[in-house]
Scaffold this motif. Structure first.
Motif, PDB file in Angstrom:
ATOM      1  N   GLN A  64       1.067  -1.110  -0.174  1.00 53.43           N
ATOM      2  CA  GLN A  64       0.582   0.563  -0.090  1.00 53.43           C
ATOM      3  C   GLN A  64       1.305   1.629   0.051  1.00 53.43           C
ATOM      4  O   GLN A  64       0.725   2.529   0.568  1.00 53.43           O
ATOM      5  N   VAL A  65       1.962   0.919   0.042  1.00 50.65           N
ATOM      6  CA  VAL A  65       2.936   2.679   0.039  1.00 50.65           C
ATOM      7  C   VAL A  65       2.733   2.995  -1.631  1.00 50.65           C
ATOM      8  O   VAL A  65       2.251   4.763  -1.038  1.00 50.65           O
ATOM      9  N   GLU A  66       2.227   3.054  -2.660  1.00 47.25           N
ATOM     10  CA  GLU A  66       2.183   4.011  -3.389  1.00 47.25           C
ATOM     11  C   GLU A  66       0.868   4.805  -3.560  1.00 47.25           C
ATOM     12  O   GLU A  66       0.358   5.760  -3.282  1.00 47.25           O
ATOM     13  N   ARG A  67      -0.437   3.440  -2.230  1.00 46.76           N
ATOM     14  CA  ARG A  67      -1.704   4.241  -2.686  1.00 46.76           C
ATOM     15  C   ARG A  67      -1.342   5.276  -1.524  1.00 46.76           C
ATOM     16  O   ARG A  67      -2.023   6.256  -1.710  1.00 46.76           O
ATOM     17  N   ARG A  69       0.811   7.342  -0.816  1.00 42.67           N
ATOM     18  CA  ARG A  69       1.509   8.358  -0.739  1.00 42.67           C
ATOM     19  C   ARG A  69       0.508   9.220  -2.060  1.00 42.67           C
ATOM     20  O   ARG A  69       1.491  10.002  -2.233  1.00 42.67           O
ATOM     21  N   ALA A  70       0.031   8.426  -2.712  1.00 40.99           N
ATOM     22  CA  ALA A  70      -0.871   9.151  -3.663  1.00 40.99           C
ATOM     23  C   ALA A  70      -2.313  10.137  -3.287  1.00 40.99           C
ATOM     24  O   ALA A  70      -3.014  10.580  -3.656  1.00 40.99           O
ATOM     25  N   LEU A 133       5.537   8.800   5.533  1.00 36.05           N
ATOM     26  CA  LEU A 133       5.101   9.355   3.971  1.00 36.05           C
ATOM     27  C   LEU A 133       4.770  10.687   4.418  1.00 36.05           C
ATOM     28  O   LEU A 133       4.673  11.694   3.124  1.00 36.05           O
ATOM     29  N   TYR A 209      10.017   1.824   6.242  1.00 29.03           N
ATOM     30  CA  TYR A 209       9.324   2.845   5.645  1.00 29.03           C
ATOM     31  C   TYR A 209       9.931   3.595   5.215  1.00 29.03           C
ATOM     32  O   TYR A 209       9.731   4.443   4.333  1.00 29.03           O
ATOM     33  N   LEU A 219      11.567   0.329  -4.314  1.00 26.75           N
ATOM     34  CA  LEU A 219       9.975  -0.306  -3.090  1.00 26.75           C
ATOM     35  C   LEU A 219      10.047  -1.349  -4.145  1.00 26.75           C
ATOM     36  O   LEU A 219      10.557  -1.899  -5.358  1.00 26.75           O
ATOM     37  N   ARG A 221       9.226  -5.035  -6.029  1.00 30.25           N
ATOM     38  CA  ARG A 221       8.131  -5.365  -6.895  1.00 30.25           C
ATOM     39  C   ARG A 221       8.268  -6.289  -7.013  1.00 30.25           C
ATOM     40  O   ARG A 221       9.473  -7.714  -7.304  1.00 30.25           O
TER      41      ARG A 221
END
Length: 332
Positions: A64-67, A69-70, A133, A209, A219, A221
């Motif tokens: 959920q890092v990108e989620r 961050r957005a 974040l 984190y 990150l 992948r």
């Protein structure tokens, strides 16, 4: 793993260290039952063995890092406080495994291991991630039963489609991890016990984190990175003794998803292999394992005659091998 165990028995190996998973305490899934089958074979074997049952990895907690961050809310199942784990870094797990290599047990030992405490719930993980974040901690709660609903909906199609059968099993896995803790199970009290779950290492999820947020840590992948393990003889004229094995390194995937380094044997020149992260974390952290790498490569290349690289030939040339390089990482 079974082929490697047979090889270990023939070679009178002094110690077999297996990376398993703590989730096999509650075997409800196909991969967990397969892990337990091999653990049982290892326990019955004459080879002294240590089975390491690790908790969650840091890299399995980045979905959920990108989620976040957005600016989107952190997703929780139920309240987010019904499960917990003591996550461990790849580096600390590699150090723990290597620390056990030189001390074979008298009988098969089973060692659960987690990272430094305290145990973290998904709520705790979400707070850490949002704080790191610089995002407000907002959550959306989902019912873990949703995996059952979807599974029931598509199950009839599984009768005619392997792809749907795989999806059904994936939904079972998702439900398991949404509802079960990655901690030691107390059978008498019928609950997970954070205090009884051993801790090891110095790396914390908060620091991990922070490294992701700063860009210091890439990150993880799933899938992708290609590199070559190269064994080359000392003489440049003996090019027919040079051997390249191309690997695909799956980032961010649990060991259960990918065959281990030692499982694939035989095959022709340049055949692609699939390996998990911990195999290479151990090798990167401990260059003194060069001789062990040679033994693994001997297994890979020589266990079956169709490899075209006979066992006795490899043993004669083994002393001449001067170069083991991982081209993607540049390790010596």
């Amino acid at each position: 793993n079974r082929k490697l165990l047979k090889y270990a028995e023939r070679a009178t190996v002094r110690h077999f260290v297996l990376l398993s998973a703590i989730c096999v305490q509650m075997p409800r899934l196909a991969f967990q039952r397969e892990k337990l089958k091999f653990e049982a074979l290892l326990a019955e074997s004459s080879v002294p063995a240590t089975i390491i049952r690790a908790t969650a990895f840091f890299r399995s907690l980045v979905g959920q890092v990108e989620r976040v961050r957005a600016g989107k809310p952190f997703l929780l199942f139920s309240s987010g406080n019904t499960t917990a784990c003591k996550p461990i870094s790849d580096r600390d797990l590699a150090r723990f495994m290597v620390s056990k290599l030189a001390s074979p047990p008298s009988s098969t030992a089973v060692l659960p291991i987690g990272g430094p405490g305290p145990a973290l719930t998904p709520q705790d993980q979400g707070r850490l991630l949002c704080e790191t974040l610089g995002q407000p901690f907002r959550t959306t709660s989902l019912p873990p039963e949703m995996f059952d609903w979807i599974r029931w909906l598509i199950s009839p199609l599984a009768l005619v489609s392997q792809r749907i059968r795989d999806r059904v099993e994936f939904l079972r896995i998702a439900k398991f991890y949404a509802t079960e803790s990655m901690l030691c199970w107390d059978a008498d009290a019928e609950r997970y016990d954070a205090e009884a779950t051993p801790e090891f290492g110095d790396d914390t999820l908060q620091a991990f984190y922070a490294g992701l947020a700063s860009g210091e840590i890439a990150l993880p992948r799933a899938g992708g990175a290609q590199f070559v393990l190269r064994a080359r003889s000392a003489s440049s004229r003996q090019q027919h003794h040079r051997r390249d094995i191309r690997f695909t390194y799956f980032h961010g995937m649990d060991g259960c998803c990918v065959p281990s380094l030692c499982r694939a044997v035989g095959g022709g020149h340049g055949e692609q292999r699939f390996v998990g992260a911990c195999d290479f974390d151990i090798l990167k952290a401990h260059p003194f394992l060069r001789e062990w790498v040679l033994a693994l490569v001997e297994t890979l290349l020589c266990a079956e005659e169709q490899s075209g690289f006979k066992r006795d030939c490899f043993r004669r040339k083994r002393a001449q091998i001067v170069c083991f390089s991982f081209s993607e990482q540049g390790w010596p």
